[in-house]
Design a protein around this motif. Sequence first.
Motif, short mmCIF file in Angstrom:
data_model
loop_
_atom_site.label_atom_id
_atom_site.label_comp_id
_atom_site.label_asym_id
_atom_site.label_seq_id
_atom_site.Cartn_x
_atom_site.Cartn_y
_atom_site.Cartn_z
N ARG A 148 0.83 -1.21 0.00
CA ARG A 148 0.00 0.00 0.00
C ARG A 148 0.86 1.25 0.00
N LEU A 149 1.95 1.24 0.79
CA LEU A 149 2.85 2.39 0.85
C LEU A 149 3.50 2.63 -0.51
N GLU A 150 3.94 1.57 -1.19
CA GLU A 150 4.49 1.71 -2.53
C GLU A 150 3.46 2.35 -3.46
N GLY A 151 2.21 1.95 -3.34
CA GLY A 151 1.16 2.53 -4.16
C GLY A 151 0.99 4.01 -3.93
N VAL A 152 1.02 4.43 -2.68
CA VAL A 152 0.88 5.85 -2.34
C VAL A 152 2.06 6.64 -2.89
N LEU A 153 3.28 6.12 -2.71
CA LEU A 153 4.46 6.83 -3.20
C LEU A 153 4.46 6.92 -4.72
N ALA A 154 4.01 5.87 -5.38
CA ALA A 154 3.92 5.90 -6.84
C ALA A 154 2.89 6.93 -7.28
N LEU A 155 1.77 6.99 -6.58
CA LEU A 155 0.72 7.95 -6.90
C LEU A 155 1.22 9.38 -6.77
N LYS A 156 2.07 9.63 -5.79
CA LYS A 156 2.62 10.97 -5.56
C LYS A 156 3.78 11.29 -6.50
N GLY A 215 9.35 -4.22 -13.04
CA GLY A 215 9.72 -5.56 -12.59
C GLY A 215 9.87 -5.58 -11.08
N ASP A 216 10.96 -6.12 -10.59
CA ASP A 216 11.23 -6.17 -9.15
C ASP A 216 11.93 -4.92 -8.64
N LYS A 217 12.23 -3.98 -9.52
CA LYS A 217 12.98 -2.80 -9.11
C LYS A 217 12.05 -1.64 -8.79
N VAL A 218 12.51 -0.83 -7.84
CA VAL A 218 11.83 0.41 -7.48
C VAL A 218 12.82 1.53 -7.73
N PHE A 219 12.38 2.60 -8.37
CA PHE A 219 13.20 3.77 -8.64
C PHE A 219 12.61 4.93 -7.86
N ALA A 220 13.49 5.74 -7.26
CA ALA A 220 13.01 6.84 -6.42
C ALA A 220 13.91 8.06 -6.57
N GLU A 260 9.81 8.40 -16.02
CA GLU A 260 8.67 8.94 -15.26
C GLU A 260 9.14 9.95 -14.22
N LEU A 261 10.23 9.63 -13.52
CA LEU A 261 10.74 10.53 -12.48
C LEU A 261 11.40 11.76 -13.09
N ALA A 262 12.13 11.58 -14.19
CA ALA A 262 12.75 12.74 -14.85
C ALA A 262 11.66 13.71 -15.30
N LYS A 263 10.57 13.18 -15.83
CA LYS A 263 9.46 14.03 -16.26
C LYS A 263 8.75 14.66 -15.07
N GLN A 264 8.56 13.88 -14.01
CA GLN A 264 7.88 14.38 -12.82
C GLN A 264 8.58 15.64 -12.29
#
Length: 180
Positions: free
Chosen positions: A52-60, A67-72, A108-112
């Motif tokens: 759920r926390l990953e979902g919230v952070l992705a939404l923000k 895949g199995d990787k998370v980028f932040a 996605e993050l570069a654009k964000q």
Amino acid sequence: MHPAGKKNVLLLLNVNEFELLIPSEFENLGPIGLLDPKVRMGLADLKHRLSRLEGVLALKGIISKAGDKVFASNGKTVDFAAALQSCERAGGTLAAPKNEEENKAVLELAKQYNQYAYLGMRESETVGQFKYLDGTSVKYTNWYPNEPRGRGKEKCVEMYTDGTWNDRVCTVHRLAVCEF
């Protein structure tokens, strides 16, 4: 078997997914099957909360997944050394896309943040050949047309806000995107 003839069923975290298992199946799960049922339930709850926390952070727009990787990213722009150091302090490394899906996740993050981003690769001793920070050769690339063209003077790699790459000197400030 329950005295009324019904099987006892428990919710159990099994590495990547939730499963319903009867107690006799726990012995086939290795060490996780030996855990106390309350601990197993706690693990299942923790996995659910993390998801759920990953979902919230992705939404923000703070993280993206591939895949199995998370980028932040924290949205800050720094030079290459500082970007790498901040990612390592957080327990990751600079993002190094190994396929189109990962490249899109970093994009996605570069654009964000509307910023060019450093990638976790550098030019090797051989001019024009790039390696990941662990020393392995870069196989997937997404160079902007006619790049790389730094001829040994531009050792770092940045991602443009269209997802293409450019070789760049390592002292300019770019977005730090970490990979976990």
